[in-house]
Design a protein around this motif. Sequence first.
Motif, mmCIF file in Angstrom:
data_model
loop_
_atom_site.group_PDB
_atom_site.id
_atom_site.type_symbol
_atom_site.label_atom_id
_atom_site.label_comp_id
_atom_site.label_asym_id
_atom_site.label_seq_id
_atom_site.Cartn_x
_atom_site.Cartn_y
_atom_site.Cartn_z
ATOM 1 N N PRO A 1 0.801 -1.236 0.000
ATOM 2 C CA PRO A 1 0.000 0.000 0.000
ATOM 3 C C PRO A 1 0.831 1.282 0.000
ATOM 4 N N ILE A 2 2.072 1.210 0.433
ATOM 5 C CA ILE A 2 2.917 2.413 0.452
ATOM 6 C C ILE A 2 4.183 2.197 -0.387
ATOM 7 N N LEU A 3 4.070 1.346 -1.415
ATOM 8 C CA LEU A 3 5.249 1.024 -2.224
ATOM 9 C C LEU A 3 5.793 2.258 -2.926
ATOM 10 N N ASP A 4 4.916 3.177 -3.308
ATOM 11 C CA ASP A 4 5.396 4.404 -3.954
ATOM 12 C C ASP A 4 6.298 5.198 -3.021
ATOM 13 N N GLU A 5 5.979 5.196 -1.713
ATOM 14 C CA GLU A 5 6.817 5.912 -0.754
ATOM 15 C C GLU A 5 8.151 5.195 -0.546
ATOM 16 N N VAL A 6 8.135 3.872 -0.590
ATOM 17 C CA VAL A 6 9.390 3.121 -0.486
ATOM 18 C C VAL A 6 10.281 3.417 -1.686
ATOM 19 N N VAL A 7 9.701 3.403 -2.871
ATOM 20 C CA VAL A 7 10.470 3.694 -4.086
ATOM 21 C C VAL A 7 11.050 5.099 -4.033
ATOM 22 N N ALA A 8 10.294 6.030 -3.472
ATOM 23 C CA ALA A 8 10.742 7.428 -3.391
ATOM 24 C C ALA A 8 11.950 7.612 -2.478
ATOM 25 N N THR A 9 12.242 6.634 -1.605
ATOM 26 C CA THR A 9 13.429 6.768 -0.748
ATOM 27 C C THR A 9 14.723 6.622 -1.537
ATOM 28 N N GLY A 10 14.633 6.067 -2.745
ATOM 29 C CA GLY A 10 15.833 5.918 -3.568
ATOM 30 C C GLY A 10 16.500 4.564 -3.471
ATOM 31 N N VAL A 11 15.821 3.568 -2.903
ATOM 32 C CA VAL A 11 16.418 2.238 -2.799
ATOM 33 C C VAL A 11 16.624 1.661 -4.195
ATOM 34 N N ALA A 12 17.630 0.786 -4.311
ATOM 35 C CA ALA A 12 17.976 0.206 -5.607
ATOM 36 C C ALA A 12 17.276 -1.120 -5.859
ATOM 37 N N SER A 13 16.817 -1.783 -4.802
ATOM 38 C CA SER A 13 16.239 -3.110 -4.958
ATOM 39 C C SER A 13 15.177 -3.351 -3.905
ATOM 40 N N LEU A 14 14.075 -3.986 -4.316
ATOM 41 C CA LEU A 14 12.982 -4.355 -3.418
ATOM 42 C C LEU A 14 12.961 -5.872 -3.299
ATOM 43 N N LYS A 15 13.061 -6.360 -2.072
ATOM 44 C CA LYS A 15 13.254 -7.790 -1.839
ATOM 45 C C LYS A 15 12.013 -8.425 -1.211
ATOM 46 N N ILE A 16 11.597 -9.538 -1.793
ATOM 47 C CA ILE A 16 10.500 -10.332 -1.245
ATOM 48 C C ILE A 16 11.098 -11.491 -0.467
ATOM 49 N N GLU A 17 10.669 -11.674 0.781
ATOM 50 C CA GLU A 17 11.139 -12.788 1.604
ATOM 51 C C GLU A 17 10.320 -14.030 1.279
ATOM 52 N N GLY A 18 10.924 -15.235 1.433
ATOM 53 C CA GLY A 18 10.111 -16.423 1.265
ATOM 54 C C GLY A 18 10.751 -17.597 0.559
ATOM 55 N N ARG A 19 12.013 -17.897 0.840
ATOM 56 C CA ARG A 19 12.648 -19.049 0.192
ATOM 57 C C ARG A 19 12.120 -20.384 0.710
ATOM 58 N N LEU A 20 11.361 -20.346 1.808
ATOM 59 C CA LEU A 20 10.755 -21.575 2.321
ATOM 60 C C LEU A 20 9.354 -21.792 1.766
ATOM 61 N N LYS A 21 8.882 -20.850 0.956
ATOM 62 C CA LYS A 21 7.513 -20.912 0.453
ATOM 63 C C LYS A 21 7.443 -21.646 -0.895
ATOM 64 N N ALA A 22 6.207 -21.979 -1.283
ATOM 65 C CA ALA A 22 5.943 -22.716 -2.517
ATOM 66 C C ALA A 22 6.077 -21.805 -3.737
ATOM 67 N N PRO A 23 6.214 -22.405 -4.939
ATOM 68 C CA PRO A 23 6.298 -21.594 -6.168
ATOM 69 C C PRO A 23 5.088 -20.684 -6.362
ATOM 70 N N GLU A 24 3.897 -21.128 -5.901
ATOM 71 C CA GLU A 24 2.701 -20.286 -6.040
ATOM 72 C C GLU A 24 2.856 -18.980 -5.276
ATOM 73 N N TYR A 25 3.476 -19.051 -4.097
ATOM 74 C CA TYR A 25 3.734 -17.835 -3.311
ATOM 75 C C TYR A 25 4.680 -16.914 -4.082
ATOM 76 N N THR A 26 5.757 -17.481 -4.611
ATOM 77 C CA THR A 26 6.721 -16.679 -5.360
ATOM 78 C C THR A 26 6.059 -16.030 -6.566
ATOM 79 N N ALA A 27 5.257 -16.807 -7.291
ATOM 80 C CA ALA A 27 4.602 -16.283 -8.487
ATOM 81 C C ALA A 27 3.658 -15.137 -8.155
ATOM 82 N N LEU A 28 2.822 -15.331 -7.150
ATOM 83 C CA LEU A 28 1.818 -14.315 -6.830
ATOM 84 C C LEU A 28 2.447 -13.039 -6.294
ATOM 85 N N THR A 29 3.336 -13.156 -5.306
ATOM 86 C CA THR A 29 3.942 -11.945 -4.743
ATOM 87 C C THR A 29 4.728 -11.188 -5.805
#
Length: 780
Positions: free
Chosen positions: A225-253
């Motif tokens: 919901p506030i991704l635009d504000e995160v992007v505005a901070t100037g970060v170079a990369s946005l990371k999704i956590e979840g290497r223990l999750k299923a491929p469906e989780y990776t695909a959807l997120t």
Amino acid sequence: MTLPELLAPAGNAACVIAAIQNGADAVYLGLKQGSARAGADNFTWKELEDTLQYAHKRHCRVYLALNTLFSQEELPRALEDARRASLLGVDAIILQDIGFGSRLLQMRREGELPPYTEIHASTQMSIASKEGAAFLKNQGYDRLITARELSLEELKDVSQGPLPVECFVHGALCMSYSGQCLLSSFIGGRSGNKGACAQPCRMAYRLGNTEAAHILSPKDFCALPILDEVVATGVASLKIEGRLKAPEYTALTTSIYRKALDAIQAGTFRTYRDSGEMEADVQRLELQFSRGHFTRGYLLGKIPKQDITCQNPGRKGLELGNITELPRILPRPKTLPKDLNLLEIPCTALNLTTGDGVTVLDRNEQPFVGGTVNKVTQDQIVLAGTWTGKMAQDRLPGTLYLTHSTKDSEQIRRTFADGTERPRIGLTLHFTARKGRLATLSLTDDQGRQGTANSEAPVEPAASAPTTKDRIEAQLGKFGGTPYFAQTIMVEMEEDIFLPVSVINHLRRGALTSLEACHIEPVPRENPVPQDRSRPFSITESSRNTLYFYKEQDFLTWAESALAGYKPYIIYVPYTLWEDATQAFEASEKAHRLGARLIASFPLLPLGPEREALKQTLPAILQRADGVQLTNMGDFALLPENLPEDFLVCGDLSFNGTNEESARVLKRAGIQILTLSPENTGNWAAALQDMAAEVITEGPVPLMRTRHCILRKDKPHCGLCKNGNKWYTIMDGHGVSYPVIPKPKDCQNIVLSPKAFPVHPDALRAASLKRINLLKEFES
């Protein structure tokens, strides 16, 4: 605008496909060893090689996480794994161990690693400041993954530092600063720093006389919901956590965050958020995995109490509504397994289908009924499942949650499991055709690669029906079944020419083959030689101790006669002692009468008010203390270049010194006395010159350091931290009490062990000093 990279988790090869086909710019993964997610499937060498070929063909970067701490004995294998992976073509190594990182950077300088292999500092390094980024930049690191506890303003501040910043935007949150949790290691010998965390933070604890609750378990994180504000901070990369999750989780997120990033770039993010489309996407994310709605983490400030999963730390799913009547048990069909029942649950009409998974939590959020939907009518559902405990009216009303949607899962799987290639690489096409000359086609992709092809015969005049520009553009744009799509098509042609469709197709295929054979040499990374600020130091005395006080008042009020029995060589006291000049003078005189040096201990991560307090107090510390104890790599920048010769610089256990290389890095940075990690198992420190090692042999050890206060808004406990002498306890299900020290400056907590952390015999033999941690009135 330039969007940040979208970085997706991959616990196995299927997750890689799921991430890339849904828009990831990069994926991160682990080998069978050395990964902080040892419970994931992880990758064999052959799987890694295949993944690199698949990902790089689609312009997706691959980062290898070797982000655990390594003992001296484990270090050679980790270095060889990193070297081998780099030669295979991984784009970056993510690591926690600063000794391991130092060796890799040295190998890159000396040509043992490819010059373009990036070295990324993991979130487990607990870096939260521009000063910490500057330290890593001086070492040669290429990216910083920040601590997850930062606000938007703090994230912006770090992003203005010298290193590109990567931050988490979705997934599970730890209560403790990453890399600073020893709770699992202490309780069961399963170290989070080795990738084997047993998650004891998700268990229930009793705070004082209150009922047991899961007070150390935050909800999952969602910054959508506030991704635009995160992007505005100037970060170079946005990371999704979840290497223990299923491929469906990776695909959807991945797909949802890709959609949001594209909306930001198009200027339609607010419409996406306000139209209800984002709300629907958040609900799909909750269904995939959530612990009951999401938290914004620390991005907007402190985590509110309602974002802690006090009653139930497990997965809940998507909330559908309330259940006010008890389920009815129906006759069991012969085809149903004996451990299941057929249950009829009265409820209003819901958008459920056969095969969906549901669960009911009672009024106390405890599992009540759960199973697979067998039948749906207007006013009830029938499911094959089980109930937990006693079915009683006093457990109602309950809440019905959807835990699996057959329809949604099928929709998600179609995005990566049907073999369809989703185009992701835009091409610029330039086609020319003139009578009597060879037709030519050139392709250029977003990386600057070019491919060209010529027709085998000159272009002929049209005998009857000429080839139109529209026909040529239509044929050139056919990249189905490949990762490519025609972004721009430029056609230069004479009128009244004839080109068979087969020739146009041949040109397109030939130019594409030429483009894929084109290799763009990666840009070599910077390889600075770290500045050497080592300061000679040696200890000639034997059998000397160091005393560590968690509270300055404890030291001031402890009887000198009792302290003298310890024969202290050094006394560590919190930096806040020097906020009061009179108090600091009295403490210094007391320490010197005991024959000890008084050292100011810095906070783990000075954020918010505590950061300002430390900066204001620092001049008094440098003038009146006998030395400082640093806790974070950002602390080095706080010290002046020229310190008095007798001013000691010490490093706390938070630096995670577990091998000789990590100690060498800290020594070159200026550390003279290093407290070894309680997880250290070697005697390598004995070989170091001009540096002393100490081990904690008595007293409580920090097991968790949190920015969230366990007491927050919890009467009557909130406010105890205002009294400098107060500490309290939490009790686990086995009746073991853990002291907790509140830190008033920024509502931080330190959770301590109930007894000393076991010390490995080799580490004990190696240490020059034995450290005793003291907390007044605490009995270990």
